[in-house]
Structures are given as structure tokens and as C-alpha cells.
Design an enzyme around this catalytic site. Structure first.
Site, PDB file in Angstrom:
ATOM      1  N   ARG B 163       0.675  -1.169  -0.195  1.00  0.00           N
ATOM      2  CA  ARG B 163      -0.208  -0.263   0.621  1.00  0.00           C
ATOM      3  C   ARG B 163       0.659   1.064   0.262  1.00  0.00           C
ATOM      4  O   ARG B 163       0.449   2.228   0.942  1.00  0.00           O
ATOM      5  CB  ARG B 163      -0.590   0.161   1.287  1.00  0.00           C
ATOM      6  N   TYR B 201      -5.218  -2.830 -10.867  1.00  0.00           N
ATOM      7  CA  TYR B 201      -4.692  -2.956 -11.768  1.00  0.00           C
ATOM      8  C   TYR B 201      -4.892  -1.753 -13.324  1.00  0.00           C
ATOM      9  O   TYR B 201      -4.870  -1.500 -14.954  1.00  0.00           O
ATOM     10  CB  TYR B 201      -4.742  -4.149 -12.757  1.00  0.00           C
TER      11      TYR B 201
END
Lengths: 227, 227
Positions: B163, B201
Site C-alpha cells: 500500500r 490494475y
């Protein structure tokens, strides 16, 4: 091509290849040869690839040229990178191949009826032989197994030669090569609506992985990473 | 591994890498370096691969060993076949790399809080640096485009480094290399239930192909083709 999309054989059990009986062929024998493609095969190979794009209803996305294939398909020894097995068929036997590292694989199938090939001129391959299909594959890698495998990008058999076991021959040739090299897997992709193909693959021993999806970065979205 | 399964970054927009301001680092800088892995990296690489198998809840299918990785991962020049980018991080800058064909990619991220790495000993990589992740990829081929691309088999970042934009850095490094080589695509796979990864993505510009399924021939079913 997005991934391998062999034409589905609708018969539940494709005719298995049989060896020629010693008394000679019966019915209508068709001789099949699978050999490693080389740069001189680019013309029929390009035509086959385009036919596959049409079969997948995506010819507008097909931009490969004979020149692009020539420049990047044959630059390494067989099996180390992109490799093409070409399928040729003939009503008469193929001459004995010279002894080499990768001899062709030959089969004979006895058919009830001879095959009428409307494209025999276009796909003529010397003598009575014609190019009937191909499989393009290359090494992939499994970190689970800690070893390579093969990924099949395309497997294609021309329309009039389908449902006779040729697709199985091509897939089996790749699988046999994987075993020979100690590789752990052979993988390819199939469209989820192509139930005949899925059935065929499962009969060949393959599992269909339901949970995985392919992600693709291409075109302008890919080019943006070039800066 | 079946396919790339990067840990999903749950933050909608990962922190973009920033360059070091000329007045010096602010906050808690973390220096990141992406470089091509070599045989001496096998030990941490094998540990990372095992961690990924655990993350995917499939450690019972993991049979790779340091020895198997050593024997088949580093046999060709970078990018021609299986290639690994290793991600290293350090609280202090990395020394300048010697000039070479494939110089490392470096980034600096300024974090609000320093990262506590419970595995810093195990993944120590010289000096203050630790190995934090990797991406394994290799060439694939599109017959639609008539050119190669890259397939990403695995992309992994250790838990405490997630993250923060490191997954994006690794994926971007592969995409940039693909552009540099004139390749047409970068592809990988994702589990359909991994919605955070899919979102990530898509934000990076990837399309998720919904219709394709992976077919796999392995184990005894594959070995049967060896006869």
C-alpha cells in the site's frame, strides 16, 4: 491473438490416429506430418493466423504481417522461445526425413471419405502436401513448481481438416515435448462460451481454471509507461 | 504459481513515487531500488515465492526449491527468457550503481511513519537494505500483433511494504521495459474475487478479459503424453 483458440471438435471422441497396417492403407488414408516451422513457412503461417483471427471474429485487430513474423519468430533454437509446429497433410506418404535433432512426427489416419480442400493451391507445401494447421508455443515458468512449462498461444486447424484428430495431434506434440524436457505444465486459454473446446480439452486431461482472469496492458495505456 | 497474484493495495490511489527534493528528505524517506536478480539472490527469492504461495492459501502445492530455481532461472541474458526484478528498500540511499546495460531503477518515497519490518534480518540485503518484493516475467507472443510482449507470472511485495506504491513500481518497471523493447503487450492473471487488485490494475490502464479461461495440463495427465 489473445490466447489459444482451437476450433472445437464437435465429435465427443476425435478419431485417434492409427498406424498404417502392414497390408497397406485401407479406406482413404491421409498422411500427417508435424514439423518445426522455419522462416520459409511464413507465408502459409501468416494466412493461418489471419484465418484464426477471422474464426475468432476479430480480424480488425489483426495487424501481424509476414515481415513482422519473419523478424521475430525464428531467432532462437526450437523450444527455447517462440516455436511453431506446422501440420502438413498429404494423400501420399511423406518422404523419410533426414536424421536430425528434432525429427518430424508422422501419423496416418484412414478416413471414410477423402477430404476436399478448397484451398489446396493456396496452402500447397510441395508435392501432394498442404499446410493444414499449426500450434505456436513458448516456455513459461511456474514458481510453484520451480520449473518451466509451455504456454500455447495459438492452435489452429483449417476448416476442412477439423474433427479428425489433428488438433489432438498438435496439442499432444507440445505435451510430449514438455515431458521430454522435464517441464511441469502445458497451459493455454479458451473462451468460456466455447463448450465443445472445453469438453475436448478436459477429455485430453486438462483442468479449466475458473477463477483466474487475464489482465492486459496494451496500446496507448502501455506506451504511457515508456516515459 | 498459477499466475501473478499481487497483494491488492486497498488504497484507491497508491502513493506515487516522488523524487528526493533538493533540500533533502522530509518525513521518513524510504529508498527503493529495482534491479535484475542474479543467482546470488536465490535464497530471499525462494522465501518470497513461498510467502506468495501462503498468501494464495496454496503452500501445499509449492514444491520449488532454491536448487530448482538456481538451475533454471538464470540461464539467459535478461528479458530473453525468465527474468526477475528484485525490489530492495533502505532507509538510507543506495550507492551509485556501476554503469551497465541494465542500470537499477531507483525511487524515494516519503512516508508519514517509518516501516517496522519484522523480517529485516531474514531479508537483509547488505547495509541497511532489505529485499521487499519481486516480479518474475518472460516474453510471450501475440500473433494478432505479430510481436512479442511480456507475461508477468508473479508480482509480490512483502506484507509490511504494501500500500505504498511498490507494486505499481514493479509493474511499471516491466511495462517500461516492454515499451523500450517495442513489445506490444504486458499480460498477467488475477483471481476474479480479488476486487482490490482488479481495481488497482484497471487504474494502471489494464483491461480485464472476462471471457478467457486458463487450461492446464499437468501431473500424471501431462506425463501420459510422454509415451
Amino acid at each position: 491473438m489473445a490466447a489459444a483458440a482451437p476450433p472445437p471438435p464437435p465429435t465427443p471422441t476425435p478419431t485417434p490416429p492409427t498406424t498404417l497396417p502392414e497390408t497397406g492403407p485401407v479406406g482413404n488414408p491421409i498422411f500427417a506430418r508435424i514439423r518445426i516451422a522455419n522462416p520459409s513457412d511464413v507465408r502459409p503461417l501468416h494466412k493461418l493466423m489471419y484465418q484464426l483471427a477471422v474464426f475468432e471474429r476479430l480480424p480488425h485487430l489483426f495487424s501481424a504481417t509476414e515481415s513482422s513474423l519473419s523478424s521475430n519468430l525464428f531467432n532462437t533454437p526450437p523450444f527455447q522461445s517462440f516455436t511453431v509446429f506446422l501440420l502438413e497433410v498429404s494423400p501420399t506418404p511423406f518422404p523419410d526425413a533426414p536424421v536430425g535433432a528434432h525429427p518430424p512426427i508422422t501419423h496416418v489416419i484412414n478416413l471414410d471419405l477423402p477430404i476436399a480442400d478448397p484451398e489446396s493451391q493456396e496452402f500447397g507445401s510441395g508435392g501432394d502436401a498442404v499446410v493444414a494447421g499449426f500450434v505456436l508455443f513458448f516456455p513459461n515458468y511456474s514458481t510453484f513448481l520451480g520449473k518451466p512449462g509451455f504456454y500455447i498461444e495459438d492452435l489452429y486447424v483449417r476448416d476442412c481438416y477439423r474433427r479428425k484428430g489433428f488438433g489432438k495431434m498438435l496439442l499432444s506434440a507440445v505435451a510430449a515435448q514438455a515431458v521430454k524436457m522435464g517441464y511441469g505444465r502445458v497451459e493455454w486459454c479458451v473462451l468460456d462460451w466455447n463448450v465443445n473446446a472445453i469438453k475436448f480439452y478436459e477429455e485430453m486431461g486438462a483442468q479449466v481454471l475458473q477463477e483466474w482472469r487475464i489482465c492486459r496492458l496494451t496500446g496507448d495505456a502501455l506506451q504511457a509507461y515508456g516515459n
